[in-house]
Design an enzyme around this catalytic site. Structure first.
Site, PDB file in Angstrom:
ATOM      1  N   ASP A 292       0.824  -1.220   0.000  1.00  0.00           N
ATOM      2  CA  ASP A 292       0.000   0.000   0.000  1.00  0.00           C
ATOM      3  C   ASP A 292       0.851   1.261   0.000  1.00  0.00           C
ATOM      4  OD1 ASP A 292      -2.344   1.431   0.014  1.00  0.00           O
ATOM      5  OD2 ASP A 292      -2.601   1.329   2.186  1.00  0.00           O
TER       6      ASP A 292
ATOM      7  N   ARG B  35     -12.375   2.099  -7.618  1.00  0.00           N
ATOM      8  CA  ARG B  35     -11.486   3.162  -8.115  1.00  0.00           C
ATOM      9  C   ARG B  35     -11.886   3.579  -9.536  1.00  0.00           C
ATOM     10  NH1 ARG B  35      -5.608   2.300  -5.454  1.00  0.00           N
ATOM     11  NH2 ARG B  35      -6.381   1.744  -3.402  1.00  0.00           N
TER      12      ARG B  35
ATOM     13  N   SER C 206      -7.706  -4.391   5.828  1.00  0.00           N
ATOM     14  CA  SER C 206      -8.392  -4.169   4.544  1.00  0.00           C
ATOM     15  C   SER C 206      -8.822  -5.484   3.887  1.00  0.00           C
ATOM     16  CB  SER C 206      -7.496  -3.354   3.598  1.00  0.00           C
ATOM     17  OG  SER C 206      -7.182  -2.107   4.166  1.00  0.00           O
TER      18      SER C 206
ATOM     19  N   SER D  71      -7.696  -5.687  -4.437  1.00  0.00           N
ATOM     20  CA  SER D  71      -8.713  -6.245  -3.542  1.00  0.00           C
ATOM     21  C   SER D  71     -10.084  -6.243  -4.216  1.00  0.00           C
ATOM     22  CB  SER D  71      -8.776  -5.424  -2.251  1.00  0.00           C
ATOM     23  OG  SER D  71      -9.442  -4.191  -2.483  1.00  0.00           O
ATOM     24  N   THR D  72     -11.011  -6.978  -3.611  1.00  0.00           N
ATOM     25  CA  THR D  72     -12.384  -6.989  -4.141  1.00  0.00           C
ATOM     26  C   THR D  72     -13.006  -5.595  -4.023  1.00  0.00           C
ATOM     27  OG1 THR D  72     -13.048  -7.855  -1.959  1.00  0.00           O
ATOM     28  CG2 THR D  72     -12.929  -9.438  -3.762  1.00  0.00           C
TER      29      THR D  72
ATOM     30  N   TRP E  62     -12.239  -2.266  -7.088  1.00  0.00           N
ATOM     31  CA  TRP E  62     -13.033  -1.946  -8.292  1.00  0.00           C
ATOM     32  C   TRP E  62     -13.715  -0.591  -8.162  1.00  0.00           C
ATOM     33  CZ3 TRP E  62     -12.037  -5.097 -12.232  1.00  0.00           C
ATOM     34  CH2 TRP E  62     -11.703  -6.425 -11.972  1.00  0.00           C
TER      35      TRP E  62
ATOM     36  N   HIS F  45       1.921   3.168  -9.168  1.00  0.00           N
ATOM     37  CA  HIS F  45       1.706   1.723  -9.364  1.00  0.00           C
ATOM     38  C   HIS F  45       2.885   1.094 -10.108  1.00  0.00           C
ATOM     39  CE1 HIS F  45      -2.109   2.028  -7.514  1.00  0.00           C
ATOM     40  NE2 HIS F  45      -2.700   2.704  -8.494  1.00  0.00           N
TER      41      HIS F  45
ATOM     42  N   LEU G 144      10.832 -19.977  -3.713  1.00  0.00           N
ATOM     43  CA  LEU G 144       9.723 -19.247  -3.081  1.00  0.00           C
ATOM     44  C   LEU G 144       8.382 -19.581  -3.734  1.00  0.00           C
ATOM     45  CD1 LEU G 144       8.886 -16.784  -1.180  1.00  0.00           C
ATOM     46  CD2 LEU G 144       9.069 -15.388  -3.252  1.00  0.00           C
TER      47      LEU G 144
HETATM   48  C1  IPE Z   1      -5.312  -2.644   0.286  1.00  0.00           C
HETATM   49  O1  IPE Z   1      -5.016  -1.317   0.045  1.00  0.00           O
HETATM   50  C2  IPE Z   1      -5.367  -3.405  -1.008  1.00  0.00           C
HETATM   51  C3  IPE Z   1      -4.101  -3.536  -1.721  1.00  0.00           C
HETATM   52  C4  IPE Z   1      -2.938  -3.113  -1.310  1.00  0.00           C
HETATM   53  C5  IPE Z   1      -4.193  -4.227  -2.967  1.00  0.00           C
HETATM   54  P1  IPE Z   1      -6.160  -0.230  -0.101  1.00  0.00           P
HETATM   55  O2  IPE Z   1      -5.482   1.071  -0.341  1.00  0.00           O
HETATM   56  O3  IPE Z   1      -7.172  -0.658  -1.096  1.00  0.00           O
HETATM   57  O4  IPE Z   1      -6.842  -0.290   1.334  1.00  0.00           O
HETATM   58  P2  IPE Z   1      -7.658   0.821   2.120  1.00  0.00           P
HETATM   59  O5  IPE Z   1      -8.678   1.373   1.178  1.00  0.00           O
HETATM   60  O6  IPE Z   1      -6.677   1.871   2.552  1.00  0.00           O
HETATM   61  O7  IPE Z   1      -8.238   0.100   3.287  1.00  0.00           O
HETATM   62  C1  IPE Z   2      -1.772   0.168  -3.256  1.00  0.00           C
HETATM   63  O1  IPE Z   2      -1.510   1.533  -3.297  1.00  0.00           O
HETATM   64  C2  IPE Z   2      -2.097  -0.392  -4.608  1.00  0.00           C
HETATM   65  C3  IPE Z   2      -3.457  -0.913  -4.738  1.00  0.00           C
HETATM   66  C4  IPE Z   2      -4.391  -0.844  -3.845  1.00  0.00           C
HETATM   67  C5  IPE Z   2      -3.794  -1.545  -6.000  1.00  0.00           C
HETATM   68  P1  IPE Z   2      -2.686   2.579  -3.290  1.00  0.00           P
HETATM   69  O2  IPE Z   2      -3.095   2.866  -4.695  1.00  0.00           O
HETATM   70  O3  IPE Z   2      -3.781   2.169  -2.391  1.00  0.00           O
HETATM   71  O4  IPE Z   2      -1.938   3.838  -2.689  1.00  0.00           O
HETATM   72  P2  IPE Z   2      -2.541   4.920  -1.688  1.00  0.00           P
HETATM   73  O5  IPE Z   2      -3.070   4.171  -0.516  1.00  0.00           O
HETATM   74  O6  IPE Z   2      -3.615   5.640  -2.440  1.00  0.00           O
HETATM   75  O7  IPE Z   2      -1.391   5.788  -1.347  1.00  0.00           O
HETATM   76 MG    MG Z   3      -4.090   2.435  -0.402  1.00  0.00          MG
END
Ligand code: IPE
Ligand code: IPE
Ligand code: MG
Length: 238
Positions: free
Chosen positions: A23, A74, A194, A68-69, A72, A40, A133
């Site tokens: 994250d 976003r 999360s 994550s589920t 989507w 990303h 791994l």
């Molecule tokens: C958790 O991060 C999911 C991934 C890293 C793939 P999010 O950014 O989606 O989680 P929240 O929204 O802060 O809980």
């Molecule tokens: C994690 O980084 C990647 C995914 C959830 C796919 P974020 O995109 O959630 O980054 P922040 O939390 O907005 O900084």
């Molecule tokens: Mg995040």
């Protein structure tokens, strides 16, 4: 180098299964006035570095949260960008094959694009014999969704209520046959799961840090592992 010679008093105990919530990509990009897509892309590089490092130091299982589920929700352009990064990664699995890493995906594949599903199957098949791994990529993964999926399987199999055990459920999760994660790492300054591995993490140790995922380095992992070595895991005992 992991742990060099300094901590003589601490016995080196490596976790068997590390799970990471990757994250902070968006905030990393924002800090640099870059689009989230740049975050990303940088996060994907870090993922490769950390997976290789885990393999090198002898970690048996690594499970990374890629999508994550809930993700989507976003904007469509960001979802497309993440899926494209995944496509690029899966088209270039040769480097991972060379390193003897076994790839597996956990999560609900149904809503994913057909070409991605094919690439996933191919990457899994190609790396099946790898003995290094075991790398799980959690994609369209949600812990609650996973449990619902397991319950549906149990019902479909006609298992009687009195025969349902923890093992029956464990065996129907996406991680069936794998040890539970014993160490869960979440960078980016958030203190939550999360919806990640909520069943499997019942007795995991947690490590949180403000580092944003693209900045996370093998040195940070070493620090986390050093902390893990000091944890006193009692599992309800004394
Ligand atoms: C958790 O991060 C999911 C991934 C890293 C793939 P999010 O950014 O989606 O989680 P929240 O929204 O802060 O809980
Ligand atoms: C994690 O980084 C990647 C995914 C959830 C796919 P974020 O995109 O959630 O980054 P922040 O939390 O907005 O900084
Ligand atoms: Mg995040």
């Amino acid at each position: 180098m992991f742990f060099k010679k300094k901590e003589k008093s601490v016995q080196r105990v490596l976790p068997e299964h590390i799970a990471i919530i990757m994250d902070g990509n968006g905030r990393w990009a924002k800090k640099r006035s870059l689009p989230r897509t740049a975050g990303h892309a940088a996060g994907s590089k870090t993922f490769k570095t950390i997976a290789r490092y885990c393999n090198k130091i002898g970690i048996k299982y690594l499970t990374v949260y890629a999508f994550s589920t809930e993700n989507w929700k976003r904007p469509q352009a960001e979802v497309n960008n993440i899926m494209n990064i995944l496509r690029d990664y899966l088209k270039d699995t040769d480097s991972f094959k060379d390193e003897n890493i076994r790839l597996e995906f956990i999560g609900d594949r149904a809503p994913l694009a057909d070409d991605i599903k094919e690439l996933m199957l191919k990457a899994e098949a190609d790396s099946q014999g790898a003995t290094g791994l075991h790398l799980n990529i959690a994609l369209n993964y949600g812990g609650r969704d996973e449990i619902v999926h397991a319950v549906r399987e149990i019902v479909k199999e006609g298992i009687k209520a009195e025969d349902v055990t923890e093992q029956i459920i464990t065996d129907r999760l996406y991680t069936a046959g794998q040890p539970d994660p014993d160490f869960i790492i979440r960078p980016s300054g958030e203190y939550r799961l999360s919806n990640y591995l909520i069943w499997q993490s019942a007795y995991a140790e947690y490590w949180f840090s403000d580092i944003l995922w693209p900045d996370f380095s093998p040195k940070d992992l070493d620090r986390a592992l050093e902390d893990f070595s000091r944890r006193n895991r009692r599992f309800g005992g004394v």
